[in-house]
Design a protein around this motif. Structure first.
Motif, PDB file in Angstrom:
ATOM      1  N   ILE A  94       9.545   3.348   6.080  1.00 13.05           N
ATOM      2  CA  ILE A  94       9.325   2.835   4.809  1.00 13.05           C
ATOM      3  C   ILE A  94       8.246   1.925   4.399  1.00 13.05           C
ATOM      4  O   ILE A  94       7.921   0.891   4.888  1.00 13.05           O
ATOM      5  CB  ILE A  94      10.904   2.909   5.484  1.00 13.05           C
ATOM      6  N   PRO A  95       8.225   1.976   3.236  1.00 14.81           N
ATOM      7  CA  PRO A  95       7.331   1.196   1.840  1.00 14.81           C
ATOM      8  C   PRO A  95       8.110  -0.240   2.525  1.00 14.81           C
ATOM      9  O   PRO A  95       9.451  -0.858   3.081  1.00 14.81           O
ATOM     10  CB  PRO A  95       8.490   1.187   1.138  1.00 14.81           C
ATOM     11  N   THR A 139       0.635  -1.219   0.283  1.00 16.24           N
ATOM     12  CA  THR A 139       0.318  -0.208  -0.132  1.00 16.24           C
ATOM     13  C   THR A 139       0.846   0.823   0.023  1.00 16.24           C
ATOM     14  O   THR A 139       0.422   1.881  -0.802  1.00 16.24           O
ATOM     15  CB  THR A 139      -1.175  -0.168   1.253  1.00 16.24           C
ATOM     16  N   THR A 140       1.620   1.372   0.649  1.00 13.27           N
ATOM     17  CA  THR A 140       2.680   2.011   0.963  1.00 13.27           C
ATOM     18  C   THR A 140       3.835   2.063  -0.336  1.00 13.27           C
ATOM     19  O   THR A 140       4.712   1.309  -0.174  1.00 13.27           O
ATOM     20  CB  THR A 140       3.617   2.827   2.083  1.00 13.27           C
ATOM     21  N   LEU A 141       4.224   3.029  -0.969  1.00 13.85           N
ATOM     22  CA  LEU A 141       5.149   3.179  -2.108  1.00 13.85           C
ATOM     23  C   LEU A 141       6.348   4.275  -1.866  1.00 13.85           C
ATOM     24  O   LEU A 141       7.061   4.234  -2.677  1.00 13.85           O
ATOM     25  CB  LEU A 141       3.985   2.775  -3.669  1.00 13.85           C
ATOM     26  N   LYS A 142       5.505   4.774  -1.002  1.00 12.55           N
ATOM     27  CA  LYS A 142       7.438   5.235  -0.814  1.00 12.55           C
ATOM     28  C   LYS A 142       6.983   6.186   0.729  1.00 12.55           C
ATOM     29  O   LYS A 142       5.792   6.256   1.611  1.00 12.55           O
ATOM     30  CB  LYS A 142       6.280   7.698  -1.506  1.00 12.55           C
ATOM     31  N   PRO A 143       8.481   7.031   0.476  1.00  9.00           N
ATOM     32  CA  PRO A 143       8.486   6.448   2.835  1.00  9.00           C
ATOM     33  C   PRO A 143       7.652   7.620   3.128  1.00  9.00           C
ATOM     34  O   PRO A 143       7.373   9.226   2.372  1.00  9.00           O
ATOM     35  CB  PRO A 143      10.321   7.081   3.084  1.00  9.00           C
ATOM     36  N   ASN A 144       6.644   7.713   4.138  1.00 13.88           N
ATOM     37  CA  ASN A 144       5.864   8.682   4.664  1.00 13.88           C
ATOM     38  C   ASN A 144       6.404   8.941   6.303  1.00 13.88           C
ATOM     39  O   ASN A 144       6.945   8.542   6.530  1.00 13.88           O
ATOM     40  CB  ASN A 144       4.305   8.007   4.961  1.00 13.88           C
ATOM     41  N   LEU A 145       6.308  10.712   6.296  1.00 14.98           N
ATOM     42  CA  LEU A 145       7.317  11.092   7.729  1.00 14.98           C
ATOM     43  C   LEU A 145       6.197  11.805   8.528  1.00 14.98           C
ATOM     44  O   LEU A 145       4.801  12.135   7.674  1.00 14.98           O
ATOM     45  CB  LEU A 145       7.850  12.361   7.467  1.00 14.98           C
ATOM     46  N   GLY A 146       5.833  11.429  10.074  1.00 10.84           N
ATOM     47  CA  GLY A 146       5.309  11.909  10.776  1.00 10.84           C
ATOM     48  C   GLY A 146       5.892  12.626  11.757  1.00 10.84           C
ATOM     49  O   GLY A 146       6.796  11.932  12.110  1.00 10.84           O
ATOM     50  N   ILE A 147       5.116  13.455  12.378  1.00 10.82           N
ATOM     51  CA  ILE A 147       6.144  14.165  14.469  1.00 10.82           C
ATOM     52  C   ILE A 147       4.827  13.407  14.643  1.00 10.82           C
ATOM     53  O   ILE A 147       4.009  13.903  15.423  1.00 10.82           O
ATOM     54  CB  ILE A 147       5.696  15.349  14.246  1.00 10.82           C
ATOM     55  N   VAL A 148       5.574  13.139  16.535  1.00 12.67           N
ATOM     56  CA  VAL A 148       4.898  12.055  17.186  1.00 12.67           C
ATOM     57  C   VAL A 148       5.249  12.838  18.230  1.00 12.67           C
ATOM     58  O   VAL A 148       6.253  14.024  18.697  1.00 12.67           O
ATOM     59  CB  VAL A 148       5.915  10.904  17.656  1.00 12.67           C
TER      60      VAL A 148
END
Length: 339
Positions: free
Chosen positions: A217-218, A195-204
């Motif tokens: 990471i995919p 489902t994930t094809l690109k890295p996603n970033l999030g702030i915790v």
């Protein structure tokens, strides 16, 4: 940010400016018949400079502009006037960008700090005017130096995501779900692999207004280090993470074997990745009752004697606060709580 806008690999062409020509002017004015040489120097050509920008997250802007050309230096003038320097070109890139020679694949430099500047191509020097060449035996030199031509180079920009924690796991392990729960990121989530094809970033967001960055990471598959699946496309992003969080679902057939495969893929890609701090997280633990979880703990205590592990459920919000605390402790070199 949509998946299509995440660009982490581009090739660009850069040219610096030519140096301006020196002037061969001879001074002339009323009542001064032979005033001698007074030709000025040429201006230097413009540089092409790579600059770090913390407000950029991807290399998407380079999809539409791949050629960068600095200005040429102006020619020298009379009365020893120096020509203006050519305009420098600044190429802004996100932090974590590696610049490589496209021809040799040699790493030229890396950009890791906001405002950091590195010269990519230096502008040509301006030529010297004829007054520099005046001697006792050559009072009126009628020549000057030409400017030095600029240089050109083809380089490859590779973005390695700068994140504190990298999520590592097989496809459909629940990494995107965890990221959506623990951060405000909204990655694509669906019940199928990749489902994930690109890295996603999030702030915790942690206690006392503290925070850290997590990257989804995919998913890795066996053979990824040799380029299978998404291959090196995602593995290079793990290099920048301080801590690796291995996410393995509770319904996995063999949790220990799955972890060993993930470790082996990282080792084959870059053995230095194994020196990073590691945490194994068993996801989807809301499917387990207490008896089954206790049995799994007995087995995991034997398998993960040197790696900390914990159980969580992203959907049921179980263990999320404890996970944040443990990650914060690991990132800040505090003693991690005993299992």
């Amino acid at each position: 940010m949509t998946e299509g806008n995440f660009v982490d690999y581009v090739k660009i062409h850069a040219e610096s400016g030519n140096g301006g020509k020196g002037s061969a002017h001879l001074h002339r004015e009323k009542y001064v018949a032979k005033g001698g040489p007074d030709g000025g120097d040429g201006g230097r050509g413009g540089h092409v400079i790579i600059r770090g920008n913390e407000n950029l997250w991807t290399l998407v802007s380079f999809k539409f502009k791949k050629h960068f050309r600095a200005g040429h230096g102006e020619h020298g003038g009379k009365q020893r006037s120096t020509g203006a320097d050519g305009e420098d070109i600044y190429v802004d890139v996100p932090l974590g960008t590696v610049i490589k020679s496209t021809d040799s694949q040699e790493t030229l430099f890396e950009i890791t700090e906001h405002g950091q500047e590195k010269m990519l191509v230096e502008g040509g020097m301006g030529g010297r005017g004829n007054w520099h060449f005046k001697t006792s035996t050559n009072q009126t030199p009628r020549y000057a130096q030409p400017g030095i031509p600029g240089q050109e180079i083809d380089v490859t920009l590779e973005l390695k995501v700068l994140a504190d924690v990298g999520l590592v796991g097989f496809p459909n392990a629940g990494k995107s779900t965890l990221l959506s729960v623990i951060t405000s990121a909204k990655p694509k989530i669906a019940d199928y692999e990749f489902t994930t094809l690109k890295p996603n970033l999030g702030i915790v967001q942690h206690r006392d207004f503290q925070s850290f960055v997590m990257a989804d990471i995919p998913g890795i598959i066996e053979g990824a280090a040799e380029g299978k699946g998404l291959g090196h496309y995602f593995l290079r992003h793990i290099e920048r993470n301080a801590t690796l969080l291995f996410l393995i679902p509770a319904d996995s057939k063999d949790i220990s074997k799955e972890y060993d495969i993930l470790i082996d893929e990282l080792r084959r890609y870059n053995p230095e990745l194994l020196d990073k701090e590691k945490l194994v997280v068993i996801s989807k633990s809301d499917m387990l009752d207490k008896e089954l979880m206790d049995e799994m703990r007995e087995e995991l205590d034997k398998e993960f004697d040197d790696v900390p592990y914990m159980f969580i459920s992203s959907v049921a919000q179980q263990g999320i606060t404890e996970l944040k605390d443990r990650l914060w402790a690991m990132l800040n070199d505090n003693k991690v709580l005993e299992k």
